[in-house]
Design a protein around this motif. Structure first.
Motif, PDB file in Angstrom:
ATOM      1  N   ALA A   1      43.248  33.552  46.846  1.00 19.34           N
ATOM      2  CA  ALA A   1      42.457  34.784  46.997  1.00 19.34           C
ATOM      3  C   ALA A   1      42.762  35.762  45.880  1.00 19.34           C
ATOM      4  CB  ALA A   1      42.733  35.417  48.359  1.00 19.34           C
ATOM      5  N   VAL A   2      44.035  35.825  45.450  1.00 18.41           N
ATOM      6  CA  VAL A   2      44.400  36.694  44.328  1.00 18.41           C
ATOM      7  C   VAL A   2      43.635  36.280  43.078  1.00 18.41           C
ATOM      8  CG1 VAL A   2      46.282  37.313  42.759  1.00 18.41           C
ATOM      9  CG2 VAL A   2      46.662  37.327  45.224  1.00 18.41           C
ATOM     10  N   TYR A   3      43.502  34.968  42.861  1.00 18.61           N
ATOM     11  CA  TYR A   3      42.765  34.493  41.677  1.00 18.61           C
ATOM     12  C   TYR A   3      41.298  34.894  41.759  1.00 18.61           C
ATOM     13  CZ  TYR A   3      40.559  31.511  38.240  1.00 18.61           C
ATOM     14  OH  TYR A   3      39.815  31.054  37.177  1.00 18.61           O
ATOM     15  N   ARG A   4      40.699  34.742  42.940  1.00 18.58           N
ATOM     16  CA  ARG A   4      39.289  35.093  43.084  1.00 18.58           C
ATOM     17  C   ARG A   4      39.071  36.591  42.814  1.00 18.58           C
ATOM     18  NH1 ARG A   4      39.800  31.675  47.575  1.00 18.58           N
ATOM     19  NH2 ARG A   4      39.906  33.467  48.997  1.00 18.58           N
ATOM     20  N   ASP A   5      39.972  37.433  43.333  1.00 17.28           N
ATOM     21  CA  ASP A   5      39.847  38.868  43.089  1.00 17.28           C
ATOM     22  C   ASP A   5      39.992  39.188  41.611  1.00 17.28           C
ATOM     23  OD1 ASP A   5      39.473  39.295  45.774  1.00 17.28           O
ATOM     24  OD2 ASP A   5      41.566  39.872  46.171  1.00 17.28           O
ATOM     25  N   ALA A   6      40.945  38.506  40.953  1.00 24.35           N
ATOM     26  CA  ALA A   6      41.159  38.747  39.520  1.00 24.35           C
ATOM     27  C   ALA A   6      39.942  38.316  38.718  1.00 24.35           C
ATOM     28  CB  ALA A   6      42.395  37.992  39.060  1.00 24.35           C
ATOM     29  N   TRP A   7      39.380  37.161  39.066  1.00 24.54           N
ATOM     30  CA  TRP A   7      38.180  36.676  38.362  1.00 24.54           C
ATOM     31  C   TRP A   7      37.044  37.683  38.491  1.00 24.54           C
ATOM     32  CZ3 TRP A   7      33.128  35.583  39.310  1.00 24.54           C
ATOM     33  CH2 TRP A   7      32.453  34.760  38.395  1.00 24.54           C
TER      34      TRP A   7
END
Length: 940
Positions: free
Chosen positions: A213-219
């Motif tokens: 989820a952290v990656y999706r938010d960063a993307w």
């Protein structure tokens, strides 16, 4: 020596921090330290300090800045700022500048990381980061290129933080750093390394879904804000987490820093209970709430300080505000008593350990090394909404390691010391409660019905407590625990000042114990007098003066003035003294009782007498010097014997001119009066009458009648006690003048006649004549004109025979006044003109101004209005030069009558109004007369 730029500018010479208060001096210090050990040429320094084109004369101004900077820094640090032929050089040795130390530790930590020595890398990088106290050059606002320097070093810090977190993750400390990484990723959404480190920490904590989820938010953030996708390294890490790559798991065989899994206890809620009767601090509460309530995502932690003396209610206010704020800090509220006012404050590292355990860290996970513990503490707070209350801190340095490095945490610190560090975002200083607020607080404690039944007794109890909340709380608690007591019974117990502190005690609460904490911490290393600071504090408690200066304290303590000033500052820092103005120090009433108790018990009678004798002698010598500056034309009538001039370590104050002498007398008037009265109380008879005598000319100029009459009244008794006839006569004589001014004419005549008789018995014809001259005014106002004429002519006979033309000028003026009172204005004018001639020939400006004013009155009476106005204007000019407001009021009244007689009604009313204002301010009886005259003119 320590020179620090990673935060507000800080220079410590080993004896404590040296504050730099002026903005351009801070800029100059920062410019030299950023270029340490190399010469900064004049032009370059000027461009840096003035942020571009320097003003004309910049080099000379820079010289002044450097001189003031050296004075502010003290001798040790000042010698490090050297002047060279073409500029300035800041000499900094190895390990003294935080920038250099940071870079050395950072380089060493990166080198260790390259060689996979992760423990060493983590230690060195954590130590480097611990040097940061906030934004670099935080309080340097006018330095050219500051923003570039701040950006450069902030970026380097973030890189260092990334490297330290990498070492943490290599060592398996993913659970420890998870909170810190959460905060950092939120604060720096565009720094992909923080994002990747957070993803890895979450994955290693078995929180794979959250890591993805952290990656999706960063993307999403990168695409929406700057239009690019995450980099290859972040994409690769996301895929490896999806694939559960075994290589992402922490390696085995951890070294000694490996910690067990962190437990997840409930958020700490350590705040003490709030008091139900909290009141009286509305504005201060509002200011703290406004500053500390989060308005959105916090980019930096906030620090608020509540300062004030012991017993003022700092902890009560801080706890009250903290409870009001607790809902905004769901991750916990931490509280610690630092015991900073006492001799043994609690070490910051001990508090860090307590807080870390409260946040869920097991004891074995808390590093023993101070710098590593500080780094872990800040890591634990980063990203958490935690409110920290630090109670009773000794100084800024005592709390520095307890402040969060970044993130949404907030801190409230209470201290008796004034916390001037730039990191304090909001400072609230508590003062004594006003009389109305103190009464309301006390009524809440004992109940409105009980207070309403005895309003007078309530007032007495509140007054005895001096507006100190602790004292009021104790008094209220005593009555609450004794429902059958009347308020009157407690008021009677508190009436006797000698036993008041003993009565202000209930259970564990005690005003005396509160003061004792600060007193016990007075002694300290580093200064020549520190091992006897408590002795000097006790001596100060023996003194009845409202305030005291460094010079006066030097006489009391028998030390050099610089030492005395340092002692007073130490007492003020301990909040045992108040400083109402520059070089002015005073006690709260209850603190004075505490100090006096100690002085009477622990100082011998001989020591007490010697100390007070030095102080009162210093005041006498200073008053004599100031009197001479006021009347350089007159030699002292009663010169002080040299053997009586013991003043300890301080020379008397010697004003440069008349204006400075008046200013000194006004600033020290209350102290001089108190010194004379205390000298009388202690049987120091010689000092008790000589101090008022030294104030005679000042009293005549400024007409402080209440002080004049009181000190001369006790002075008569003192002079009689020591058998000094001349002193007794001087006191009677001066008291007669004061009585005349306030229209107590019969008393004036009586005491002045006594003065004449005592002067005669003492064989002082000159002073006998002067007193006889003074007697004429009172006799004239009583209608005893023949006696007055006889007294004036007898005085003139002596003065003219002895060549005392200066004194004769006054007597001719008094004779003229007597003639005017008797209705012979023409004869009065003749006498006034003789007096005017004599006063100008002898330089007696005080007689001259009185005669000019009286001539204005007499000329008006005979219809010579132009001459009257001219003489009044001449008198007003002299009044301004001599600083006599009373003389100005008299002259304005005479001028108004002259204007009125010539038909200039507007100018007359203007003069009367100004005269009435002066008389009212002085409390003179003429005020009512002038107001009546104004009312008469309004009806015309």
């Amino acid at each position: 020596m320590r020179f620090c730029l990673l935060g507000s500018i800080l220079i410590d010479d080993g004896a404590g921090e040296r504050p730099i208060t002026a903005a351009r001096q801070r800029a100059l210090a920062a410019a030299l330290l950023l270029r340490a050990n190399r010469v900064v040429e004049w032009d370059e320094a000027a461009r840096l300090v003035w942020e571009g084109e320097p003003p004309e004369g910049a080099r000379a101004t820079l010289h002044g800045y450097v001189s003031r900077l050296r004075r502010a820094l003290g001798p040790s640090a000042a010698e490090r700022i050297q002047t060279r032929d073409c500029g300035y050089l800041a000499v900094v040795r190895a390990g003294e500048l935080d920038l250099d130390e940071f870079e050395q530790l950072r380089t060493r930590g990166k080198s260790a990381a390259r060689e996979e020595r992760w423990e060493e890398s983590r230690r060195d990088l954590a130590q480097a980061l611990a040097l940061w106290r906030g934004t670099p050059l935080l309080d340097v606002t006018c330095l050219a290129g500051r923003e570039d320097v701040v950006r450069q070093w902030t970026e380097i810090r973030l890189q260092t933080l990334e490297a330290r977190l990498a070492a943490d993750l290599e060592l398996g400390l993913h659970q420890v750093v998870l909170a810190e990484l959460t905060g950092l990723a939120r604060e720096h959404p565009l720094r992909e390394r923080f994002t990747g480190q957070l993803m890895l920490a979450l994955y290693r904590c078995d929180r794979q879904a959250e890591a993805l989820a952290v990656y999706r938010d960063a993307w999403k953030t990168l695409v929406e804000e700057i239009g690019v996708e995450p980099g290859a390294l972040l994409k690769d890490l996301n895929q490896r987490i999806l694939d559960r790559d075994p290589a992402l798991a922490p390696s085995q065989g951890r070294p000694s820093v490996q910690v067990p899994a962190v437990r997840t206890p409930p958020p700490p809620a350590q705040l003490p209970p709030v008091t139900a009767d909290f009141s009286g601090r509305g504005p201060q509460t509002a200011a703290l709430l406004e500053f500390l309530e989060p308005a959105g995502p916090a980019e930096a932690s906030r620090l608020a300080a509540v300062t004030g003396p012991g017993g003022i209610g700092k902890t009560t206010l801080a706890v009250h505000v903290a409870h009001r704020l607790s809902r905004f800090f769901p991750d916990g509220q931490l509280f610690a008593e630092l015991a900073g006012a006492g001799p043994e404050p609690v070490a910051p590292q001990e508090i860090q350990g307590r807080f870390l355990r409260a946040l869920g860290f097991p004891p074995e996970a808390i590093p023993a090394d101070d710098e590593e513990r500080t780094a872990l503490y800040r890591s634990a707070l980063a990203g958490r909404r935690v409110l920290v209350v630090l109670d009773n801190a000794s100084s800024c340095s005592a709390i520095r390691d307890l402040l969060p490095g970044t993130g949404p945490a907030a801190v409230i610190v209470t201290s008796r010391a004034a916390l001037s560090d730039a990191a304090v975002g909001r400072a609230v200083n508590l003062d004594l409660l006003s009389a109305a607020t103190a009464r309301l607080f006390f009524e809440q404690l004992i109940g409105a019905a009980r207070a309403g039944a005895e309003p007078g007794s309530v007032e007495e109890v509140v007054e005895a407590c001096g507006g100190l909340p602790l004292a009021l709380r104790i008094a209220g608690a005593r009555l609450a625990a004794r429902p059958h007591w009347s308020v009157r019974s407690l008021a009677d117990l508190l009436t006797d000042a000698r036993g008041r502190l003993g009565e202000l005690s209930v259970g564990e609460l005690s005003v005396r114990a509160c003061f004792q904490v600060g007193y016990d911490g007075l002694r300290g290393p580093g200064l020549p007098w520190s091992d006897r600071a408590d002795h000097y504090f006790r001596l100060l408690g023996l003194v009845d003066l409202p305030t005291i200066s460094g010079q006066a304290a030097a006489a009391l303590f028998d030390v050099p003035p610089a030492w005395a000033h340092g002692l007073l500052e130490r007492f003020t820092d301990a909040r045992l003294l108040e400083s109402p103005g520059c070089d002015r120090y005073g006690f709260h009433d209850l603190t004075r009782l505490f100090a006096r108790e100690l002085g009477l018990v622990q100082e011998s009678p001989a020591e007490r007498t010697a100390a007070l004798g030095r102080l009162f002698s210093w005041y006498l010598a200073s008053a004599e010097a100031a009197a001479l500056a006021l009347r350089p034309d007159i030699a002292p009538v009663v010169p002080r014997p040299e053997e009586g001039r013991a003043r300890g370590g301080a020379e008397p104050a010697v004003p440069a001119d008349r204006a400075a002498a008046l200013a000194w007398f006004e600033s020290e008037r209350a102290n001089l009066v108190a010194a004379a009265l205390q000298a009388h109380e202690l049987g120091m008879w010689d000092l008790a009458w000589r101090i008022p005598e030294a104030m005679r000319t000042f009293f005549i100029v400024r007409r402080h009648w209440a002080d004049w009459i009181r000190t001369y009244g006790t002075g008569i008794d003192a002079a009689r006690e020591c058998g000094d006839l001349l002193g007794e006569a001087r006191m009677h004589d001066g008291l007669g003048v004061a009585y005349f001014d306030v229209h107590r004419f019969a008393e004036s005549a009586e005491v002045t006649q006594t003065a004449v008789a005592v002067y005669r018995a003492a064989g002082r014809r000159d002073l006998e004549a002067l007193a006889a001259s003074n007697l004429t005014g009172a006799l004239g106002r009583l209608g005893r004109y023949p006696e007055g004429m006889a007294a004036a002519r007898a005085a003139l006979e002596i003065q003219l025979a002895d060549g005392q033309l200066n004194a004769a000028a006054t007597t001719w003026g008094n004779l003229g006044m007597l003639q005017f009172f008797s209705g012979d204005a023409a004869a009065a004018i003749e006498s006034y003109l003789v007096a005017l001639d004599l006063s100008r020939r002898t330089g007696n400006r005080y007689a001259e101004v009185a005669v000019l004013s009286n001539l204005g009155e007499a000329y008006t009476a005979v219809g010579r209005h132009v001459a009257a106005i001219e003489h009044c204007h001449q008198a007003l000019i002299l009044c301004a030069e001599l600083g006599t407001d009373h003389g100005r009021a008299i002259t304005l009244a005479h001028l108004a009558e002259a204007y009125w007689q010539t038909g200039s009604a507007g100018q007359a009313r203007e003069a009367w109004q100004e005269a009435a204002g002066i008389y009212e301010r002085l409390g003179a009886p003429e005020a009512a007369e002038i107001q009546g005259r104004l009312r008469q003119t309004e009806s015309v």
